[in-house]
Scaffold this motif. Structure first.
Motif, mmCIF file in Angstrom:
data_model
loop_
_atom_site.group_PDB
_atom_site.id
_atom_site.type_symbol
_atom_site.label_atom_id
_atom_site.label_comp_id
_atom_site.label_asym_id
_atom_site.label_seq_id
_atom_site.Cartn_x
_atom_site.Cartn_y
_atom_site.Cartn_z
ATOM 1 N N LEU A 62 67.797 39.497 105.530
ATOM 2 C CA LEU A 62 68.279 40.108 104.297
ATOM 3 C C LEU A 62 67.316 41.156 103.724
ATOM 4 N N PRO A 63 65.991 40.887 103.629
ATOM 5 C CA PRO A 63 65.076 41.942 103.137
ATOM 6 C C PRO A 63 65.118 43.202 103.987
ATOM 7 N N ASN A 64 65.199 43.051 105.314
ATOM 8 C CA ASN A 64 65.276 44.224 106.182
ATOM 9 C C ASN A 64 66.551 45.021 105.932
ATOM 10 N N ILE A 65 67.667 44.309 105.759
ATOM 11 C CA ILE A 65 68.945 44.981 105.534
ATOM 12 C C ILE A 65 68.911 45.777 104.228
ATOM 13 N N ILE A 66 68.390 45.157 103.170
ATOM 14 C CA ILE A 66 68.356 45.824 101.865
ATOM 15 C C ILE A 66 67.432 47.036 101.889
ATOM 16 N N PHE A 67 66.235 46.884 102.439
ATOM 17 C CA PHE A 67 65.286 47.998 102.449
ATOM 18 C C PHE A 67 65.698 49.087 103.440
ATOM 19 N N LEU A 68 66.426 48.716 104.496
ATOM 20 C CA LEU A 68 66.976 49.736 105.391
ATOM 21 C C LEU A 68 68.029 50.571 104.662
ATOM 22 N N ALA A 69 68.841 49.917 103.845
ATOM 23 C CA ALA A 69 69.840 50.649 103.059
ATOM 24 C C ALA A 69 69.166 51.586 102.066
ATOM 25 N N ILE A 70 68.099 51.110 101.407
ATOM 26 C CA ILE A 70 67.367 51.968 100.461
ATOM 27 C C ILE A 70 66.754 53.158 101.183
ATOM 28 N N GLY A 71 66.119 52.902 102.332
ATOM 29 C CA GLY A 71 65.516 53.986 103.091
ATOM 30 C C GLY A 71 66.539 54.996 103.583
ATOM 31 N N SER A 72 67.719 54.536 104.002
ATOM 32 C CA SER A 72 68.760 55.443 104.489
ATOM 33 C C SER A 72 69.285 56.331 103.361
ATOM 34 N N ILE A 73 69.463 55.735 102.176
ATOM 35 C CA ILE A 73 69.935 56.524 101.024
ATOM 36 C C ILE A 73 68.912 57.594 100.660
ATOM 37 N N LEU A 74 67.634 57.222 100.611
ATOM 38 C CA LEU A 74 66.584 58.198 100.288
ATOM 39 C C LEU A 74 66.481 59.286 101.350
ATOM 40 N N TYR A 75 66.714 58.914 102.605
ATOM 41 C CA TYR A 75 66.609 59.878 103.707
ATOM 42 C C TYR A 75 67.690 60.952 103.592
ATOM 43 N N THR A 76 68.867 60.569 103.125
ATOM 44 C CA THR A 76 69.952 61.546 103.010
ATOM 45 C C THR A 76 69.758 62.498 101.837
ATOM 46 N N GLN A 77 68.865 62.142 100.903
ATOM 47 C CA GLN A 77 68.709 62.944 99.689
ATOM 48 C C GLN A 77 67.488 63.861 99.729
ATOM 49 N N ILE A 78 66.564 63.679 100.679
ATOM 50 C CA ILE A 78 65.371 64.516 100.678
ATOM 51 C C ILE A 78 65.695 65.888 101.263
ATOM 52 N N PRO A 79 65.014 66.948 100.829
ATOM 53 C CA PRO A 79 65.235 68.304 101.390
ATOM 54 C C PRO A 79 64.834 68.358 102.858
ATOM 55 N N LYS A 80 65.694 68.927 103.675
ATOM 56 C CA LYS A 80 65.426 69.002 105.112
ATOM 57 C C LYS A 80 65.307 70.448 105.598
#
Length: 358
Positions: free
Chosen positions: A340-358
């Protein structure tokens, strides 16, 4: 083909990771030694045992336990430094995409994944056993030599009960052995004393055997009965702490064997098994989260990023500990509690990854 940029990032990543481990573990050893110095002196512990049996095993144990924290801090630290020096801006301006920039990060995470998995499954368990034996002998005794009211299924349909057993003499008192055929009791042996010999051979003394055939019962009484019970005395004293001392093959074999016996108190062992897989996967999640948080240049330097990184990693470790407690208590399945901790933090990391300037 790896480019100079890839090798540069890999070198920075792994170098910062191992340097942070060396720094933190050195401080941890100093504090631990200061706390236990009086105990070592009072118990006259030889210096050789302190170094070889305790601290030589202390380092890999805690290094593996907090590996995700070290990975997160390492990524946050050197990526913030790259961003602060405008190196990431220069890399992206040269035509390298942000997705391509992530390649050396995940190559480093793959190396750490293999390292953590190998150490956690094959190196740490024997080291943990030596460290716990040292603590039991010199610091605080927690291992018991007596077991009471033990009941377990030694093989399908056969249940053993021992009221009291002593590991030192390998003998116990007031035992019963019951055999069931499709939930119907077919045979029951009670004995005043039970003693282990060798090769699964047990001696029952002052025994009474009852064989049931429908409504008929045949009773046999004797002084001694030799029987084969597929169990050794050490299995009566296995506790949750033993899970950390088993290698991956040993742990898997024990879980399978206990499931076949119908044992219901193996949550701690199943939790440890899934942790051996979830913990290495955390290397990728912490890398993704660390890069997304620290790749953008901010005012004030890397202090803010480091503060956020340490806070999130502390929350991750706390969340993992709390969810593991739910697993052991039976509130949540071991698989879900560990992942569960991995799933939640993976979701947080994925959301942040889509929002950073590329």
């Amino acid at each position: 083909m790896l480019k100079k940029l890839d090798l540069y990032i890999i070198k920075k990543f792994l170098g910062t990771f191992f340097f942070s481990i060396l720094l933190v573990m050195s401080v941890a050893i100093v504090f631990d030694l200061t706390e236990k110095l009086d105990t070592f002196y009072d118990n006259q512990v030889p210096l050789k045992e302190i170094v070889l049996n305790y601290y030589l095993n202390f380092i890999p144990y805690y290094m593996n336990m907090f590996s995700q924290l070290f990975i997160f801090i390492a990524v946050i630290f050197f990526t913030s430094k790259l961003a602060g020096n405008s190196e990431i801006i220069a890399i992206l301006a040269s035509g390298v995409s942000f997705h391509r920039l992530m390649l050396p990060y995940f190559l480093s995470a793959s190396f750490l994944f293999a390292l953590i998995f190998w150490m956690g499954g094959y190196v740490i368990p024997p080291a943990t056993g030596k460290m716990l034996n040292f603590e039991d002998k010199y610091i605080k005794k927690f291992k018991s030599e007596n077991a009471r009211n033990v009941q377990m299924m030694v093989e399908p349909g056969t249940v053993l009960y021992i009221e009291s057993f002593q590991i030192r003499t390998k003998s116990g008192y007031r035992a019963s052995l019951e055999h069931f055929d499709d939930k119907t009791l077919k045979m029951r042996i009670t004995a005043d004393r039970i003693r282990y010999d060798s090769a699964y051979c047990w001696h029952l003394e002052h025994y009474t055997r009852r064989d049931f055939d429908g409504m008929r019962e045949n009773i046999t009484v004797g002084e001694r009965l030799d029987t084969i019970i597929p169990m050794v005395p050490e299995e009566l004293f296995i506790t949750a702490e033993e899970a950390q001392q088993m290698t991956n093959p040993e742990l898997r074999h024990y879980i399978t064997k206990q499931r076949e016996r119908g044992a219901g108190n193996i949550q701690a062992f199943e939790t440890e098994w899934w942790k051996r897989w979830a913990s290495p996967i955390g290397a990728f999640i912490m890398t993704l989260l660390g890069v997304t948080l620290s790749s953008k240049k901010v005012r004030g330097g890397m202090g803010k990023n480091l503060g956020i990184g340490i806070t999130l990693s502390a929350i991750y470790i706390l969340f993992s500990t709390v969810s593991t407690t739910f697993s052991v208590s039976g509130v949540m399945s071991p698989f879900m509690a560990v992942w569960l901790p991995n799933i939640i933090f993976l979701a947080i990391g994925s959301i942040l990854y889509t929002q950073i300037p590329k």
